[in-house]
Write an enzyme that holds these catalytic residues in place. Structure first.
Site, short mmCIF file in Angstrom:
data_model
loop_
_atom_site.label_atom_id
_atom_site.label_comp_id
_atom_site.label_asym_id
_atom_site.label_seq_id
_atom_site.Cartn_x
_atom_site.Cartn_y
_atom_site.Cartn_z
N GLU A 177 0.83 -1.21 0.00
CA GLU A 177 0.00 0.00 0.00
C GLU A 177 0.86 1.26 0.00
O GLU A 177 2.07 1.20 0.23
CB GLU A 177 -0.92 0.00 1.21
N LYS B 257 -3.84 -1.99 14.06
CA LYS B 257 -3.04 -1.00 14.80
C LYS B 257 -3.44 -0.90 16.27
O LYS B 257 -4.62 -0.94 16.61
CB LYS B 257 -3.13 0.35 14.11
N1 PSU Z 1 -0.54 0.82 9.01
C1 PSU Z 1 0.39 1.69 9.47
N2 PSU Z 1 0.22 3.01 9.20
C2 PSU Z 1 -0.85 3.47 8.45
C3 PSU Z 1 -1.80 2.55 7.96
C4 PSU Z 1 -1.60 1.23 8.28
O1 PSU Z 1 1.37 1.29 10.12
O2 PSU Z 1 -0.96 4.67 8.22
C5 PSU Z 1 -2.96 3.03 7.11
C6 PSU Z 1 -3.40 1.90 6.18
O3 PSU Z 1 -3.37 2.40 4.88
C7 PSU Z 1 -4.80 1.58 6.63
C8 PSU Z 1 -5.26 2.92 7.10
O4 PSU Z 1 -5.58 1.07 5.59
O5 PSU Z 1 -4.13 3.40 7.82
C9 PSU Z 1 -6.51 2.83 7.94
O6 PSU Z 1 -7.09 4.09 8.02
P1 PSU Z 1 -8.57 4.27 8.59
O7 PSU Z 1 -8.48 3.91 10.05
O8 PSU Z 1 -8.88 5.74 8.36
O9 PSU Z 1 -9.45 3.36 7.80
#
Ligand code: PSU
Ligand code: MN
Length: 302
Positions: free
Chosen positions: A25, A159
């Site tokens: 990604e 996370k």
């Molecule tokens: N993992 C990390 N840092 C990030 C992300 C994942 O260590 O920034 C990103 C990924 O792209 C994931 C997104 O899909 O954060 C999720 O964001 P949200 O909670 O807004 O869906």
């Protein structure tokens, strides 16, 4: 495909020849990690995939074009340009329309990878159910994308900033299998384990590969998560992490941060509170996951 997409020639060749490919990604690059660590991670993840015998396909948008296989110049743009949009499945169409530079999340990356038949994907931690979601309804689109696509996701859990118990539950509800690689518990991203059990632990790569092959045969149309713990030397205690998370959450509320801004905000604040211990762990686990993904993919296609 069509002129909205641009696929790198080596990746197209690997697809045609049924060679192992691992999608990566780009939100990690633009919003997850600070410059210049983000460039280092983007490059070293590609190298980690290659070293394990597979082809890396970093996905993102350059001038509104969806690129499968970002080159060095593209990665530099996403790493440095502060106007880069974070796009998930609800807003990617707008960045295409406006011809913007944009970084794809887990949700949008696997959705694109699937269109090209790319099965494997590696990241740090997936999105999930946020703390206080009972009031905010903030649940990452990642979880729904995982249930709409059949991909094999190598990650260190969801996370740490999320409600990991609720995330674990919702994965089950959505039909997403939770596999441990050398662990009986779902990892907590920056820390090695939560109290939530995985559906099965596999201690070696060939068993995982055989199990994934069976899933293709039985037409499982959901994704499968393969959890890889943060490397031992970068592990941080859950207590320390939770203290930093609470401080960051208070700050987010004061500053009225919500929606797609929340995850990047919390990660940045926690990196500050931890004096970059969390950043170092984040860097290490992403590269480690890319390497494992490459190894499993190689075994799968051999
Ligand atoms: N993992 C990390 N840092 C990030 C992300 C994942 O260590 O920034 C990103 C990924 O792209 C994931 C997104 O899909 O954060 C999720 O964001 P949200 O909670 O807004 O869906
Ligand atoms: Mn959200």
């Amino acid at each position: 495909m069509n002129d909205l997409y641009e696929i790198n020639r080596d990746i197209q060749k690997a697809i045609d020849l049924k060679k192992p490919i691992v999608a990566l990604e780009s939100t990690l690059i633009s919003h997850g990690l600070p410059y210049p660590d983000n460039i280092k991670v983007a490059k070293e993840s590609i190298t980690a995939v290659k070293d394990s015998g597979a082809v890396a396909a970093t996905i993102g948008l350059i001038n509104g074009k969806i690129k499968v296989g970002l080159n060095e110049e593209d990665i530099n743009i996403l790493a440095k340009d502060i106007n880069v949009q974070k796009v998930s499945n609800h807003n990617i169409n707008l960045s295409i329309y406006k011809k913007e530079n944009a970084a794809t999340t887990v949700a949008s990356t696997i959705t694109i990878a699937s269109k090209f038949g790319i099965k494997f994907f590696a990241t740090g931690g997936i999105g999930g159910v946020h703390l206080n979601a009972e009031n905010t309804y903030d649940v990452s689109a990642d979880l729904y994308a995982l249930s709409e696509n059949h991909n094999y996701i190598i990650c260190s859990g969801a996370k740490s900033i999320l409600d990991l118990n609720k995330t674990h539950e919702l994965l089950e509800t959505l039909g997403i299998t939770r596999i441990g690689y050398k662990t009986n518990f779902m990892p907590g991203f920056w820390y090695a384990k939560t109290t939530n059990l995985v559906d099965n632990n596999f201690d070696n790569i060939s068993d995982i590969s055989n199990y994934l092959k069976l899933n293709s045969k039985i037409n499982n149309n959901k994704s499968i998560l393969i959890f890889n713990k943060v490397p031992k030397e970068n592990e941080i205690s859950k207590d320390k992490i939770n203290k930093w998370i609470n401080k960051a959450l208070i700050k987010a509320e004061k500053n009225k941060i919500s929606g797609k801004e929340l995850t990047p905000f919390l990660i940045k604040e926690i990196n500050k509170f931890s004096e970059n211990q969390t950043l170092d762990a984040n860097v290490a686990l992403i590269i480690n996951n890319a390497n494992l993904a490459g190894k499993i993919a190689k075994e799968f296609y051999s």
